[in-house]
Scaffold this motif. Structure first.
Motif, PDB file in Angstrom:
ATOM      1  N   LEU A 105       0.648  -1.114   0.155  1.00 47.32           N
ATOM      2  CA  LEU A 105       0.036  -0.169  -0.088  1.00 47.32           C
ATOM      3  C   LEU A 105       1.043   1.167  -0.213  1.00 47.32           C
ATOM      4  N   ALA A 106       1.553   1.275   0.912  1.00 49.68           N
ATOM      5  CA  ALA A 106       2.828   2.581   0.519  1.00 49.68           C
ATOM      6  C   ALA A 106       3.616   2.458  -0.397  1.00 49.68           C
ATOM      7  N   THR A 142      -4.694   1.705  11.364  1.00 49.22           N
ATOM      8  CA  THR A 142      -4.226   2.754  11.605  1.00 49.22           C
ATOM      9  C   THR A 142      -3.098   2.892  10.655  1.00 49.22           C
ATOM     10  N   VAL A 143      -2.271   1.384  10.179  1.00 50.75           N
ATOM     11  CA  VAL A 143      -1.491   1.264   9.689  1.00 50.75           C
ATOM     12  C   VAL A 143      -1.895   1.052   7.953  1.00 50.75           C
ATOM     13  N   ALA A 144      -2.822   0.250   7.970  1.00 49.74           N
ATOM     14  CA  ALA A 144      -2.863   0.597   6.875  1.00 49.74           C
ATOM     15  C   ALA A 144      -3.003   2.018   5.865  1.00 49.74           C
ATOM     16  N   VAL A 145      -4.276   2.941   6.844  1.00 52.52           N
ATOM     17  CA  VAL A 145      -4.251   4.254   6.330  1.00 52.52           C
ATOM     18  C   VAL A 145      -3.067   4.699   6.185  1.00 52.52           C
ATOM     19  N   MET A 146      -1.695   4.698   7.191  1.00 54.11           N
ATOM     20  CA  MET A 146      -0.339   5.309   7.140  1.00 54.11           C
ATOM     21  C   MET A 146       0.479   5.028   6.125  1.00 54.11           C
ATOM     22  N   SER A 147      -0.465   3.102   5.776  1.00 52.37           N
ATOM     23  CA  SER A 147       0.566   3.407   4.385  1.00 52.37           C
ATOM     24  C   SER A 147       0.143   3.636   2.865  1.00 52.37           C
ATOM     25  N   THR A 148      -1.077   3.698   3.538  1.00 51.68           N
ATOM     26  CA  THR A 148      -2.019   4.305   2.161  1.00 51.68           C
ATOM     27  C   THR A 148      -1.744   5.916   2.056  1.00 51.68           C
ATOM     28  N   ASN A 227      -6.805   2.984 -11.357  1.00 48.31           N
ATOM     29  CA  ASN A 227      -6.294   4.270 -10.590  1.00 48.31           C
ATOM     30  C   ASN A 227      -6.846   4.254  -8.667  1.00 48.31           C
ATOM     31  N   THR A 228      -5.942   3.004  -7.907  1.00 47.34           N
ATOM     32  CA  THR A 228      -6.434   3.123  -7.020  1.00 47.34           C
ATOM     33  C   THR A 228      -6.306   4.297  -5.954  1.00 47.34           C
ATOM     34  N   ARG A 229      -5.594   5.400  -6.346  1.00 48.79           N
ATOM     35  CA  ARG A 229      -4.898   6.322  -6.054  1.00 48.79           C
ATOM     36  C   ARG A 229      -5.962   7.521  -5.986  1.00 48.79           C
ATOM     37  N   GLY A 230      -6.652   7.359  -6.614  1.00 39.62           N
ATOM     38  CA  GLY A 230      -7.804   8.836  -6.734  1.00 39.62           C
ATOM     39  C   GLY A 230      -8.779   8.176  -5.855  1.00 39.62           C
ATOM     40  N   PRO A 231      -9.932   9.200  -6.126  1.00 38.00           N
ATOM     41  CA  PRO A 231     -11.186   9.375  -5.601  1.00 38.00           C
ATOM     42  C   PRO A 231     -12.218   7.887  -4.976  1.00 38.00           C
ATOM     43  N   THR A 232     -12.429   8.106  -3.934  1.00 40.06           N
ATOM     44  CA  THR A 232     -13.240   5.925  -4.498  1.00 40.06           C
ATOM     45  C   THR A 232     -14.323   6.353  -4.863  1.00 40.06           C
ATOM     46  N   TYR A 233     -14.957   6.956  -5.384  1.00 36.01           N
ATOM     47  CA  TYR A 233     -16.025   6.876  -6.452  1.00 36.01           C
ATOM     48  C   TYR A 233     -16.010   6.811  -7.597  1.00 36.01           C
ATOM     49  N   LEU A 234     -14.727   7.397  -7.789  1.00 38.92           N
ATOM     50  CA  LEU A 234     -13.477   6.972  -8.879  1.00 38.92           C
ATOM     51  C   LEU A 234     -13.702   5.128  -8.931  1.00 38.92           C
ATOM     52  N   VAL A 235     -12.836   5.544  -7.897  1.00 38.56           N
ATOM     53  CA  VAL A 235     -12.338   3.580  -8.061  1.00 38.56           C
ATOM     54  C   VAL A 235     -13.473   2.754  -8.440  1.00 38.56           C
ATOM     55  N   LEU A 480     -16.614  13.419   2.075  1.00 40.51           N
ATOM     56  CA  LEU A 480     -15.107  14.035   2.225  1.00 40.51           C
ATOM     57  C   LEU A 480     -13.841  13.050   1.390  1.00 40.51           C
ATOM     58  N   THR A 481     -13.765  12.156   2.554  1.00 42.72           N
ATOM     59  CA  THR A 481     -12.887  10.830   2.221  1.00 42.72           C
ATOM     60  C   THR A 481     -12.989  10.376   0.746  1.00 42.72           C
ATOM     61  N   ILE A 482     -14.484   9.991   0.757  1.00 41.17           N
ATOM     62  CA  ILE A 482     -14.766   9.213  -1.125  1.00 41.17           C
ATOM     63  C   ILE A 482     -14.571   9.626  -1.476  1.00 41.17           C
ATOM     64  N   PHE A 483     -14.843  11.069  -1.658  1.00 43.96           N
ATOM     65  CA  PHE A 483     -14.767  11.832  -3.229  1.00 43.96           C
ATOM     66  C   PHE A 483     -13.528  12.654  -2.333  1.00 43.96           C
ATOM     67  N   THR A 484     -12.929  13.007  -2.019  1.00 44.78           N
ATOM     68  CA  THR A 484     -11.531  13.273  -2.139  1.00 44.78           C
ATOM     69  C   THR A 484     -10.432  12.433  -2.209  1.00 44.78           C
ATOM     70  N   ASN A 485      -9.648  12.324  -0.744  1.00 41.91           N
ATOM     71  CA  ASN A 485      -8.566  11.897  -0.278  1.00 41.91           C
ATOM     72  C   ASN A 485      -9.057  11.515   1.509  1.00 41.91           C
ATOM     73  N   ILE A 486      -8.389  10.992   1.741  1.00 44.51           N
ATOM     74  CA  ILE A 486      -8.170  10.841   3.154  1.00 44.51           C
ATOM     75  C   ILE A 486      -7.886  11.760   3.869  1.00 44.51           C
ATOM     76  N   GLU A 487      -6.751  12.357   3.155  1.00 44.02           N
ATOM     77  CA  GLU A 487      -6.273  13.545   4.138  1.00 44.02           C
ATOM     78  C   GLU A 487      -7.072  14.605   3.989  1.00 44.02           C
ATOM     79  N   ASN A 488      -8.064  15.046   3.554  1.00 40.96           N
ATOM     80  CA  ASN A 488      -8.748  15.915   3.344  1.00 40.96           C
ATOM     81  C   ASN A 488      -9.698  15.674   4.330  1.00 40.96           C
TER      82      ASN A 488
END
Length: 800
Positions: A105-106, A142-148, A227-235, A480-488
């Protein structure tokens, strides 16, 4: 503390009036030796600074706190060793597949997950205050998110700096974030984690788990080009479009996922049916990931045993994993790399501490011990700072491994050493086996792991029952996580929760308190002489409750005013510059509505009246029959106030002037109940509250303040036949025991609060009693002066 001569000289030069308080020092005290005088000293700036002065004992305690293991390592025994060994080995079997999966994932080779796990287990135990929590590149979320997040940072940095390698980026990120956390922990600023509320954690967990799970579906199904790194809805959309491209990987992934859930369900059912074998079913459920990955390694080997190149396998497999620590060495750090990762450091630090402290606190409560958040940050920081020297990337606490260790019977943090040994053996003895791990099976492990972290509906419903606005924040963060990213999503929930906190503080309302008589009794004994109640012989208690029933008290209960012209006001959520205006506006409006001015005809001319008090229409007389009471005293309940600031104190000063003009020529008394902070008292005293000013002494000729006394010194109980509450001759504090007997305390009594601060009281009833006594003394004094003036009018003409 009195100012020095030099201080007075400097104040005179600067034009500062040090004697502005005009504090009246001559206070009435009991004329008896049994009362010990107590004068309250105000805190000084020196006192405040001295609390930060390091002492020898404090320095020793600080150094010992940096190495918590020192307090238990010398008590280590074989019973603890057995528990730690079982828990450590159990977690070790879970670590290996999860660690490699999360490294992918990282955007790092799988061995980096094992390096990170090894360093986390090896270093954390010496600095930990939690025996359950573990650090490493594995865990449910947590580590899954950190790795992502590390993977996202790697992709973003490499887009702008293609010459930087993923391991370099991850290592630099770990070193810098670890140094920051280590610094926060060393200065003991772990309280910073309290800025992250539960709603932010749950929203972050739900949104991140959903995003990570959806991002693993293409790998589970063998679908490429998503592109699995894009917004979740696009994935999700791209995955649905790619379903016709499903490959043989789906067989390895879907069956593995099904088996993982089947084993867990069977174990849960059997543990309920066979409670005497609950431990056995727990270990089987815990090791299900290890069982499944070994089974699918065997299947993969049978299908690809003649394949030497992983790219030619019948389905995607992990490939070659280097043996041992092939990437050990000092992390590469340069200006280009640091500037590239700088924008992403905040979210990295937040995620590193987000779950770690929450998990450690949770399991500390479950297992009856207290963690030190600052020391936990030292442990996480130290691990992330040194980990990259063996190839580790940012890692934090894991909920899954923490739960497994706790249920497996871990006794001390030393269990991490046994897990580190398992990981070390895997790095040197099992790397050739890792070659055949199906990538889709690893994706199944990740999906299975993060699926449990989606907040269930019943928890959301509980949030709704507690705070509906926080549920809005929860869903906003998830969406917001689903439509943009985890950080937002993380930033939004934290900021929104803080804004909600400030909004609640800004919009807080106070409450006026009324007096109600309280009778206590059981339903069977109510009204009898053996119970509190009407008709009983026992004393009735008085309570002060909000008159608007904002506390959900019985709306049919009516409240009495403590005394005509005396108002009791309670602050609800502190008293600061944010809410002081709303509080004091409410106070002023209510008081002026229920109390009349002392002089109804205080404006001689029409033009003297202010625009906001125009009085009656032109030609109509002023209503001199206003039967409202005049304003006599304000009582402020400070039980919810710990600190005040210059704005709030200045607001009180302004309102005091306003109400003094309203009550002129009378003087409004200000009483304060339950002021528990010395600095708040100092601030109020500096503003002229809490004491009697010499400007008001003439109006208080017959003033007799009401103090609250308590026994000081030796409080040995003695039986005394005298009747009364306090025997001022012997100093005995007498309380009623039975017919003809009282119990007392041999010794002196003294005021609970300083005699020089008679307007500060221990609670609302004490403040009300003092305010009523002051009002009645004024009435008695006024009545006495009126009779003297009347006699002067009668005698005067005869003398003349």
């Amino acid at each position: 503390m009195a100012p020095t001569a030099a201080g007075r000289t400097a104040a005179k030069v600067l034009g500062i009036n040090l004697d502005y308080r005009n504090e009246h020092q001559d206070l009435p005290v009991p004329d008896t030796d049994s009362v010990e005088p107590y004068i309250e000293e105000e805190p000084t700036v020196k006192d405040w600074l001295l609390q930060f002065k390091p002492s020898r004992n404090g320095t020793q305690r600080y150094l010992r706190s940096l190495f918590p293991f020192w307090s238990w390592i010398f008590h280590y025994n074989f019973t603890w060793l057995a528990g730690d060994f079982i828990a450590g080995v159990t977690v070790g079997f879970v670590v290996i597949p999860q660690g490699m999966a999360y490294a992918l994932l990282a955007k790092l080779p799988p061995e980096y997950g094992l390096y990170t796990s090894f360093m986390g287990f090896l270093l954390y135990w010496a600095f930990a205050t939690s025996k359950d929590i573990t650090i490493g590149a594995c865990g449910i979320l947590t580590v899954a998110v950190m790795s992502t997040i590390v993977g996202n940072i790697v992709i973003k940095v490499q887009d702008e700096h293609p010459d930087l390698g993923a391991p370099e980026i991850a290592s630099a990120l770990s070193v810098i974030a670890g140094a920051v956390l280590l610094f926060i922990g060393l200065i003991r600023a772990g309280w910073i984690v309290e800025f992250i509320p539960l709603v932010a954690i749950t929203s972050f967990m739900t949104g991140a788990a959903f995003s990570i799970g959806c991002g693993q579906v293409p790998a589970l199904m063998g679908i490429t080009g998503v592109n699995t790194r894009g917004p979740t809805y696009l994935v999700i959309i791209d995955t649905l479009k790619g379903l016709p491209k499903t490959k043989l990987d789906a067989a390895m992934g879907l069956t593995a996922l099904t088996m993982l859930y089947a084993i867990r369900i069977i174990c849960n059912v059997m543990s309920k049916k066979q409670p005497h074998r609950k431990k056995m079913w727990f270990f089987i459920s815990t090791l299900r990931m290890a069982f499944v990955i070994l089974l699918y390694i065997l299947i993969s080997w049978l299908a690809n045993r003649h394949v030497k190149d992983a790219k030619k396998a019948k389905f995607k497999i992990l490939g070659k994993v280097p043996r041992g620590f092939q990437h050990a060495g000092a992390p590469k750090m340069n200006k280009e790399l640091l500037s590239a990762i700088a924008p992403d450091l905040p979210v990295t630090i937040i995620v590193l501490i987000l779950e770690h402290i929450a998990i450690s606190k949770s399991f500390g409560r479950i297992n009856n011990y207290i963690i030190n958040p600052s020391q936990e940050l030292v442990a996480v920081g130290f691990t992330n700072l040194l980990g990259p020297f063996l190839g580790a990337y940012p890692a934090t606490g894991s909920f899954s491994r923490t739960a497994i260790k706790s249920k497996a019977g871990v006794r001390t943090p030393l269990a991490g050493i046994f897990t580190a040994v398992i990981v070390l053996l895997a790095l040197y003895a099992l790397t050739s086996v890792f070659f055949y791990i199906p990538s889709s099976s690893l994706a199944a492990i990740i999906i299975h792991a993060v699926g449990d972290l989606i907040t269930p509906p019943d928890v959301i419903y509980q949030f709704w029952q507690t705070s509906p606005l926080e549920v809005v924040i929860f869903f906003a963060g998830v969406l917001l996580t689903i439509f943009t990213n985890i950080e937002n999503g993380i930033y939004l929930t934290i900021v929104a929760a803080l804004v909600l906190l400030l909004w609640r503080h800004l919009k807080s309302h106070g409450a006026f308190l009324g007096k109600v008589s309280i009778y206590r009794a059981t339903p069977d004994s109510f009204g009898s002489k053996d119970a509190y109640g009407p008709g009983s012989e026992k004393k009735v208690r008085e309570a002060f409750l909000p008159t608007n029933h904002s506390d959900a008290s019985n709306p049919f209960i009516s409240f009495d005013s403590p005394y005509p012209g005396i108002f009791v006001y309670r602050f609800s959520e502190g008293f600061t510059y944010l809410n002081q205006q709303r509080y004091l506006d409410e106070l002023t409006a209510h008081v002026q509505a229920l109390a009349r001015p002392t002089r109804l005809d205080r404006y001689e001319k029409l033009g003297d009246r202010p625009w906001n008090d125009p009085g009656p229409r032109r030609g109509q007389p002023i209503n001199l029959e206003d039967n409202r009471p005049i304003l006599r005293a304000i009582i402020l309940d400070f039980s919810s106030v710990n600190h005040v600031d210059t704005s709030s104190v200045q607001g009180l000063i302004d309102v005091r002037r306003q109400l003094d003009r309203y009550a002129s020529p009378e003087i409004v008394e200000w009483h304060f109940a339950a002021v528990n902070n010395r600095w708040a008292k100092r601030a109020l005293t500096a503003a002229g509250f809490g004491y009697l000013s010499t400007d008001h002494v003439r109006a208080r000729t017959h003033w007799n303040p009401v103090y609250s006394y308590a026994v000081v010194g030796d409080a040995t109980p003695v039986v005394n036949e005298k009747v009364g509450h306090v025997d001022v001759e012997t100093g005995d504090d007498i309380q009623h025991v039975g017919a003809g007997q009282q119990i007392g305390f041999k010794g002196k009594v003294s005021t609970v609060l300083g005699q020089n601060r008679p307007f500060f009281h221990i609670d609302v009833p004490a403040a009300v009693e003092a305010a009523i006594a002051g009002a009645e003394n004024k009435l008695a004094q006024t009545s006495s002066m009126s009779s003297v003036e009347a006699r002067a009018e009668v005698v005067g003409p005869k003398i003349g």
